[in-house]
Design an enzyme around this catalytic site. Structure first.
Site, PDB file in Angstrom:
ATOM      1  N   SER A 149       0.850  -1.192   0.000  1.00 53.71           N
ATOM      2  CA  SER A 149       0.000   0.000   0.000  1.00 53.71           C
ATOM      3  C   SER A 149       0.883   1.239   0.000  1.00 53.71           C
ATOM      4  O   SER A 149       2.110   1.143   0.003  1.00 53.71           O
ATOM      5  CB  SER A 149      -0.907   0.000   1.238  1.00 53.71           C
ATOM      6  OG  SER A 149      -0.115   0.098   2.419  1.00 53.71           O
ATOM      7  N   LYS A 150       0.259   2.387   0.021  1.00 54.34           N
ATOM      8  CA  LYS A 150       1.018   3.644  -0.045  1.00 54.34           C
ATOM      9  C   LYS A 150       1.977   3.787   1.132  1.00 54.34           C
ATOM     10  O   LYS A 150       3.056   4.355   0.996  1.00 54.34           O
ATOM     11  CB  LYS A 150       0.057   4.835  -0.085  1.00 54.34           C
ATOM     12  CG  LYS A 150      -0.614   5.018  -1.445  1.00 54.34           C
ATOM     13  CD  LYS A 150      -1.415   6.303  -1.489  1.00 54.34           C
ATOM     14  CE  LYS A 150      -2.007   6.515  -2.875  1.00 54.34           C
ATOM     15  NZ  LYS A 150      -2.799   7.761  -2.959  1.00 54.34           N
TER      16      LYS A 150
END
Length: 465
Positions: free
Chosen positions: A237-238
């Site tokens: 994820s980010k």
């Protein structure tokens, strides 16, 4: 057989790390086999697809150096192909027109939920030829009992139960295809021989296999690559670094470093970590692609990027750094001075921004002294050393050997060690206590600028007294 691969992103966002790795694997596989690499934009999701995303995907691919041989094709330009194949399936009895509206389906789904049942479409129109004059979708007629087997190049034979698959829509009421139908139509029409994609697409495979069979088409070789995880073992994820490829470019990463790193996420060749682009093309095969999920490690990417910065020609790195400096208002030019600076600062840099962040004092008209550094190193005692240094270097040749000799002589005459002279000089020339080697800094600045800055530091000390 000529190998033909494709990268087929949906333009609902930027090109991110997972998609970039898929593109790299397909590009390398095609280049390794002397084949063809195709770029296809799967923009049939009209609500989420944007021109901005298409532009960012193409920009990211171009920056990574993943040149394509055909395309970019857009699915939205190929509606006639999908309609033709849908009609062919209807005519052969493998598909049918379904006039059940979305509202009716929602009502049936809600009814099933309220009664605690699993909703299944009941094929109301499967054997009805009437055309009531209202919008219709086209559904594939799926087998009630069948085992669908697909041979995956990485996973072997994977089996699916056809009984779990309803008659699914292949052409929507607006004339646009669903994802699985468009993929089959395009891969067949473009003669794709190998489909290399993430294992999140494995669940799409049985539906696509049914479409291939209904159309009497050969299915490409399939290879589903394991996902990329973050260091915590969760989906990337980010917060782990799954930002866009363009963001990595803007943060000072080099395309060769990112391609090298992403290729090694799930693929290996012995213990080798660093590969030229040519080596990757030469050595890449699916045989060395692992089945386990790869773990994204930001520290390793930083290390690899730093290696590329240090080992590429300084002038090449300088050319990439220069636009960053211009954006910051630093009046630099692509010349020998900038190349020398980049070479020195690059020894410790992890990204190009590390270089840009540290370069300012080389081009500053006036140096601002760090308060703590000045308090510690710009003292009356060091003021005398700076004046002595200025007097000794002013008449002589300004070379690395000459500067070494001057420093050695001052240390000998005054009975001091290198740190006692180098740190005050560093503060005088750069404003702080961190820089490349002091002789390298002086050589880059040149005699005139060094004398000017030493004089300013001496004046600063005098005024402080």
């Amino acid at each position: 057989m000529t190998v033909r691969t494709r990268f087929a992103p949906s333009p609902t966002g930027s090109l991110h790390i997972g998609g970039a790795r898929t593109a790299i694997f397909n590009w390398l596989f095609a280049r390794h086999h002397g084949g063809t690499f195709i770029l296809r934009i799967e923009d049939t999701d009209r609500e989420r697809s944007t021109e901005e995303s298409i532009g960012e995907i193409i920009e990211g691919m171009t920056w990574l150096g993943l040149d394509w041989d055909e395309g970019p094709f857009r699915q939205s330009d190929r509606l006639a192909l999908y309609k033709s194949l849908a009609e062919r399936l209807i005519d052969s009895g493998n598909a049918y027109r379904c006039y059940v509206s979305a509202a009716e389906l929602d009502a049936k789904r809600k009814e099933a939920q309220e009664s605690g049942e699993v909703f299944r479409y009941r094929r109301e129109w499967a054997s009805v030829n009437a055309a009531p004059g209202k919008p219709y979708a086209v559904r594939l007629l799926t087998p009630d009992e069948e085992t669908i087997e697909v041979t995956d190049l990485l996973r072997g034979v994977v089996s699916f139960d056809a009984a779990e698959i309803d008659d699914f829509v292949i052409l929507k009421t607006d004339g646009f295809p669903t994802y699985n139908f468009a993929v089959v139509a395009d891969d067949s029409d473009m003669n794709i021989t190998h489909v290399i994609r993430g294992d999140d697409h494995l669940t799409n495979t049985p539906r696509q296999a049914l479409i291939y069979k209904a159309l009497s088409l050969d299915m490409p070789e399939m290879a589903h690559v394991s996902m990329i995880l973050g260091p915590d073992g969760k989906r990337l994820s980010k917060r782990h670094g799954d930002t866009s490829v363009i963001a990595y470019r803007d943060e000072g990463y080099l395309p060769d470093a990112l391609v090298n790193y992403l290729t090694r996420l799930g693929w290996s060749f012995g213990d080798q970590e660093i590969f030229t682009r040519e080596e990757l093309v030469e050595k890449f095969t699916l045989n060395n692609v692992g089945k386990s999920a790869a773990v994204f490690n930001m520290e390793k990417l930083d290390w690899l990027n730093g290696w590329y910065i240090r080992n590429k020609p300084a002038k090449e790195i300088a050319a990439i750094v220069l636009p960053i400096l211009k954006q910051r208002g630093i009046n630099a030019e692509l010349d020998g001075k900038l190349a020398m600076i980049v070479k020195e600062l690059g020894q410790r840099a992890k990204t190009l921004l590390d270089i840009a962040d540290s370069i300012g004092y080389f081009y500053a008209d006036e140096i601002t002294f760090d308060e703590k550094a000045a308090e510690k190193f710009l003292t009356p005692e060091t003021g005398e050393i700076l004046k002595d240094l200025s007097e000794r270097i002013a008449p002589g040749e300004f070379t690395s050997d000459g500067l070494h000799a001057v420093f050695d002589k001052i240390m000998e005459d005054r009975g001091i060690k290198m740190g006692a002279i180098a740190q005050p000089v560093r503060v005088a020339l750069t404003g702080g206590t961190v820089s490349p080697g002091i002789f390298e800094v002086m050589e880059i600045l040149g005699k005139e600028e060094v004398l000017k800055r030493l004089e300013k530091a001496a004046r600063y000390i005098s005024e402080k007294q």
